[in-house]
Design a protein around this motif. Structure first.
Motif, mmCIF file in Angstrom:
data_model
loop_
_atom_site.group_PDB
_atom_site.id
_atom_site.type_symbol
_atom_site.label_atom_id
_atom_site.label_comp_id
_atom_site.label_asym_id
_atom_site.label_seq_id
_atom_site.Cartn_x
_atom_site.Cartn_y
_atom_site.Cartn_z
ATOM 1 N N ALA A 42 30.989 43.046 9.689
ATOM 2 C CA ALA A 42 32.343 42.658 9.296
ATOM 3 C C ALA A 42 32.283 41.382 8.452
ATOM 4 N N GLU A 43 33.255 41.207 7.579
ATOM 5 C CA GLU A 43 33.331 39.993 6.753
ATOM 6 C C GLU A 43 33.669 38.789 7.635
ATOM 7 N N GLN A 44 32.980 37.683 7.375
ATOM 8 C CA GLN A 44 33.303 36.475 8.112
ATOM 9 C C GLN A 44 34.635 35.887 7.616
ATOM 10 N N LEU A 45 34.993 34.773 8.187
ATOM 11 C CA LEU A 45 36.242 34.111 7.825
ATOM 12 C C LEU A 45 36.281 33.811 6.320
ATOM 13 N N ALA A 46 37.404 34.123 5.693
ATOM 14 C CA ALA A 46 37.589 33.844 4.260
ATOM 15 C C ALA A 46 38.369 32.531 4.092
ATOM 16 N N GLN A 47 37.903 31.657 3.172
ATOM 17 C CA GLN A 47 38.581 30.377 2.899
ATOM 18 C C GLN A 47 39.695 30.626 1.883
ATOM 19 N N THR A 48 40.886 30.175 2.235
ATOM 20 C CA THR A 48 42.052 30.395 1.364
ATOM 21 C C THR A 48 42.144 29.272 0.332
ATOM 22 N N MET A 49 42.088 29.638 -0.944
ATOM 23 C CA MET A 49 42.205 28.682 -2.028
ATOM 24 C C MET A 49 43.659 28.483 -2.429
ATOM 25 N N ARG A 50 44.411 29.559 -2.292
ATOM 26 C CA ARG A 50 45.825 29.473 -2.602
ATOM 27 C C ARG A 50 46.540 30.533 -1.796
ATOM 28 N N SER A 51 47.666 30.090 -1.264
ATOM 29 C CA SER A 51 48.433 31.036 -0.469
ATOM 30 C C SER A 51 49.238 31.953 -1.373
ATOM 31 N N ALA A 52 49.705 33.004 -0.845
ATOM 32 C CA ALA A 52 50.534 33.948 -1.590
ATOM 33 C C ALA A 52 51.942 33.396 -1.726
ATOM 34 N N THR A 53 52.580 33.662 -2.887
ATOM 35 C CA THR A 53 53.972 33.272 -3.106
ATOM 36 C C THR A 53 54.766 34.494 -3.510
ATOM 37 N N GLY A 54 56.031 34.534 -3.128
ATOM 38 C CA GLY A 54 56.882 35.666 -3.462
ATOM 39 C C GLY A 54 57.554 35.500 -4.807
ATOM 40 N N PRO A 55 58.164 36.525 -5.333
ATOM 41 C CA PRO A 55 58.904 36.438 -6.599
ATOM 42 C C PRO A 55 60.006 35.367 -6.497
ATOM 43 N N HIS A 56 60.223 34.620 -7.630
ATOM 44 C CA HIS A 56 61.200 33.528 -7.577
ATOM 45 C C HIS A 56 61.738 33.263 -8.984
ATOM 46 N N ASN A 57 63.066 33.161 -9.079
ATOM 47 C CA ASN A 57 63.754 32.844 -10.342
ATOM 48 C C ASN A 57 63.297 33.740 -11.485
ATOM 49 N N ASN A 62 52.701 35.533 -6.505
ATOM 50 C CA ASN A 62 51.257 35.362 -6.634
ATOM 51 C C ASN A 62 50.542 35.856 -5.379
ATOM 52 N N ASN A 63 49.461 36.595 -5.597
ATOM 53 C CA ASN A 63 48.626 37.014 -4.474
ATOM 54 C C ASN A 63 47.836 35.839 -3.953
ATOM 55 N N PRO A 64 47.419 35.940 -2.676
ATOM 56 C CA PRO A 64 46.622 34.835 -2.155
ATOM 57 C C PRO A 64 45.253 34.804 -2.833
ATOM 58 N N MET A 65 44.655 33.622 -2.926
ATOM 59 C CA MET A 65 43.307 33.457 -3.438
ATOM 60 C C MET A 65 42.419 33.035 -2.281
ATOM 61 N N GLN A 66 41.414 33.951 -1.929
ATOM 62 C CA GLN A 66 40.534 33.691 -0.794
ATOM 63 C C GLN A 66 39.095 33.940 -1.207
ATOM 64 N N VAL A 67 38.214 33.105 -0.673
ATOM 65 C CA VAL A 67 36.781 33.256 -0.927
ATOM 66 C C VAL A 67 36.098 33.492 0.415
ATOM 67 N N GLY A 68 35.372 34.625 0.535
ATOM 68 C CA GLY A 68 34.682 34.944 1.774
ATOM 69 C C GLY A 68 33.518 34.023 2.046
ATOM 70 N N LEU A 69 33.236 33.845 3.308
ATOM 71 C CA LEU A 69 32.163 32.940 3.700
ATOM 72 C C LEU A 69 30.927 33.713 4.202
ATOM 73 N N GLY A 70 30.831 34.989 3.827
ATOM 74 C CA GLY A 70 29.655 35.756 4.221
ATOM 75 C C GLY A 70 29.993 36.891 5.199
ATOM 76 N N MET A 71 28.959 37.454 5.821
ATOM 77 C CA MET A 71 29.112 38.607 6.737
ATOM 78 C C MET A 71 28.736 38.215 8.158
ATOM 79 N N ALA A 72 29.263 39.021 9.097
ATOM 80 C CA ALA A 72 28.939 38.814 10.512
ATOM 81 C C ALA A 72 28.616 40.160 11.155
ATOM 82 N N LEU A 73 27.813 40.147 12.186
ATOM 83 C CA LEU A 73 27.505 41.369 12.953
ATOM 84 C C LEU A 73 28.689 41.677 13.862
ATOM 85 N N ALA A 74 29.389 42.810 13.574
ATOM 86 C CA ALA A 74 30.594 43.139 14.352
ATOM 87 C C ALA A 74 30.247 43.757 15.698
ATOM 88 N N SER A 75 29.285 44.671 15.723
ATOM 89 C CA SER A 75 28.928 45.327 17.002
ATOM 90 C C SER A 75 27.567 45.987 16.883
#
Length: 633
Positions: A42-57, A62-75
């Motif tokens: 499974a993907e490890q925790l992703a670091q959020t660079m920018r949160s998502a924003t909804g339509p305005h005016n 904007n979609n969220p901007m996230q960078v993954g921090l690698g993989m983890a053994l899920a099971s």
């Protein structure tokens, strides 16, 4: 940039773990009952660079901007797919087809396994892992019964066990009694004054016993006679030419039984024929016997009974016989009555028999109808045929026997012999059961069996109101062995029948047996351990129990193909393979590893490529960091 380094490290570390799992699978490719493992990531925790924003005016979101921090053994999952079977021929090697686990114990805790390579130790315990663990199940009592609500315990084979004896309670017959067969040979015992000299043949009804035959009446058939009464003196040497009244010495006619008169041939035309010669000539006439008695010629009809006649004519006839007239013989008024006493006892059966006439002479020379026919009773005509009086004839029994070994409460053998004997009644036989000493029958050892006209069983009964055969072994066993005799269904043909086919008398089944020693073992598909004993009996010795889990993948491996309960497996659910789980236990085979080498090699390549790629990420990040460091220069 440091994130890429750590992402690469996680890839290297987890692909290495995957390769460890693959290596373990491959190394256990020949391990009995082994179940392969798989790794999921499974993907490890992703670091959020920018949160998502909804339509305005009027502007889009904007979609969220996230960078993954690698993989983890899920099971790491244990895969319990069914493995293939390998035949070993060892009856204690077992394999489960379907769900469930064998239950084993070290005395303190229980383990669960799919490996059924079991052995029996010196104490008779069914063991796993070379005797370190004991297989669990339910033990049966001495009668082969397993109590309800038992808890699993160590299975111990009771070597030296004996199966108790069981007294016979039922005997089953499957046979046919020949409807037309007879062995009732007749023989003459006493003839009395009846003139009977020969008895032969077999009674058709097959009934054996004593026949007292009373012949009554006035007389047998008699012969008619014509006795001369001439007044002339006759001697054997007197010639016809010495008699008066004869001019033609060949003039002698005779008519027998209403036939046309004919001239007697052989007389001398000169009259030289003597009286003795005339008697000889007359004896040559068919149907006539001639004798010279007391100075007269006596002619006797060769036929017995009335309605016969001798008429003489001619000059010689008048001169020699005078005015003699034929005296007619008498018809027989003899009757014969058979008083039959069956050999099996009971009332005398009286039957009217038929007097048999000699077709050549009309004399009564025999009796027929005894035993329904088939018996020839002869009184020779030369001795005067049948006479008044009483004679006795014996007919042998038509009987068939069969024997079967039965058992008392101590397991001692007692041979019971059943004899079926035909009676004079149509479609009826009597039966008798006998035993060898010291056993003695007490009731129900005789009876009657009757059949319908179609050969099916009509009734099977015991004498004296009994409902079963009972005998006393007289050997210290229970004093009464009571055996129900199963002759088949009334109106059916599934037991004893009476068809016109050869007799096949067989007492085929009985349910008793003597004591037996344990000879062999086998295990059925429900996990029942069954003992085969020397008395041909099988007894349940134990029952192998299986365990199943709501989440078998939650079991904790404990080495040696063993599993233990974990917090996520749920408690063990105990039951029987077929009865409770729909599985089956196969004896003489083991379940092989379910590892597929082709898949493992493919996964190995993928893990290797994943490891190499992760390492390449680290080396690339390193090069980039090196370039950053060079900027200072």
């Amino acid at each position: 940039m440091m994130r890429s380094l750590f992402a690469g490290v996680s890839g290297i570390r987890n692909n290495q773990t995957w390769l460890d799992i693959i290596g373990n699978n491959i190394s256990n490719v020949n391990t009995i009952g082994f179940k392969f493992s798989r790794a999921t990531f499974a993907e490890q925790l992703a670091q959020t660079m920018r949160s998502a924003t909804g339509p305005h005016n009027g502007q889009g979101g904007n979609n969220p901007m996230q960078v993954g921090l690698g993989m983890a053994l899920a099971s790491v999952d244990t895969m319990f797919q069914q493995g293939a079977f390998e035949t070993t021929g060892n009856y204690t090697d077992l394999a489960i087809q379907g769900s469930g686990f064998f239950v084993v114990s070290d005395g303190n805790q229980k383990f669960y396994t799919r490996s059924g390579a079991f052995t029996i130790d010196a104490d008779g315990y069914l063991t796993a892992q070379g005797g370190q663990l004991r297989v669990q199940g339910f033990m049966a009592n001495q009668l082969g019964t397993i109590a309800n609500n038992m808890s699993p315990s160590d299975i111990q084979i009771p070597f030296g066990m004996k199966a108790p004896a069981n007294s016979t309670t039922e005997i089953g017959f499957f046979c046919n009694l020949d409807a037309d067969g007879t062995e009732s040979t007749a023989s003459l015992t006493t003839a009395g004054n009846t003139g009977v000299t020969n008895v032969s043949g077999q009674a058709v009804n097959g009934a054996g016993g004593t026949h007292e035959i009373i012949i009554s009446g006035t007389t047998n058939s008699t012969q008619g006679t014509l006795t001369g009464n001439t007044l002339q003196t006759l001697t054997g040497d007197t010639r016809l030419n010495e008699l008066t009244g004869i001019t033609d010495y060949t003039d002698l006619t005779i008519a027998v039984d209403g036939g046309d008169p004919f001239t007697v041939a052989g007389l001398d035309d000169e009259g030289e024929t003597t009286i003795d010669q005339l008697v000889t000539i007359l004896n040559n006439v068919e149907g006539v016997d001639a004798e010279f008695i007391g100075g007269q010629i006596v002619l006797t009809s060769e036929q017995y009974g009335a309605d016969h006649e001798i008429v003489l004519g001619g000059e010689v006839g008048v001169a020699v016989f005078g005015t003699a007239a034929y005296v007619e013989g008498a018809n027989s008024d003899l009757t014969a009555v058979d008083n039959f006493q069956p050999s099996g006892g009971g009332s005398i059966i009286q039957t009217n028999l038929t007097i048999v006439e000699d077709p050549n002479t009309g004399l009564m020379t025999g009796i027929s109808g005894l035993g329904g026919g088939g018996v020839t009773i002869t009184a020779p005509a030369s001795d005067g045929g049948l006479q008044l009086g009483t004679l006795e004839i014996e007919t042998e029994d038509t009987s068939h026997s069969t024997s079967i070994v039965t058992y008392d409460s101590l397991g001692a053998e007692h041979t019971v012999t059943f004899t079926f004997t035909k009676t004079a009644e149509s479609n009826e036989w009597i039966w008798e059961a006998t035993l060898e000493e010291p056993a003695t029958t007490t009731s129900g050892n005789t009876g009657t069996i009757s059949f319908n006209e179609d050969g099916s069983l009509q009734a099977f009964s015991y004498d004296g109101g009994a409902s079963a055969l009972t005998f006393n072994p007289n050997n210290g066993a229970a004093s009464a062995v009571t055996i129900a005799l199963e002759a088949g269904e009334v109106g059916g043909v599934n037991g004893i029948t009476q068809f016109a086919s050869p007799t096949t008398t067989i007492a085929q089944t009985q349910d008793g047996y003597g004591m037996g020693n344990l000879n062999n073992l086998y295990i059925d598909e429900n996990g029942t351990i069954i003992g085969s004993f020397s008395n041909d009996q099988n007894l349940t010795l134990a029952q192998i129990v299986l365990a199943d889990f709501h989440n078998a993948q939650g079991l904790l491996k404990s080495g040696g193909n063993m599993y233990k309960v974990s917090a996520n497996s749920g408690d063990a659910i105990y039951g029987l393979s077929q009865t409770d789980f729909g599985s089956s236990i196969n004896s003489g085979v083991v379940e092989m590893s379910n590892v597929e080498l082709s898949k493992e090699f493919a996964d190995m390549i993928i893990a290797q490529r994943g490891f190499q790629a992760s390492a390449r990420v680290i080396s690339t990040a390193d090069q980039m960091l090196e370039e950053v460091v060079r900027l200072k220069r």
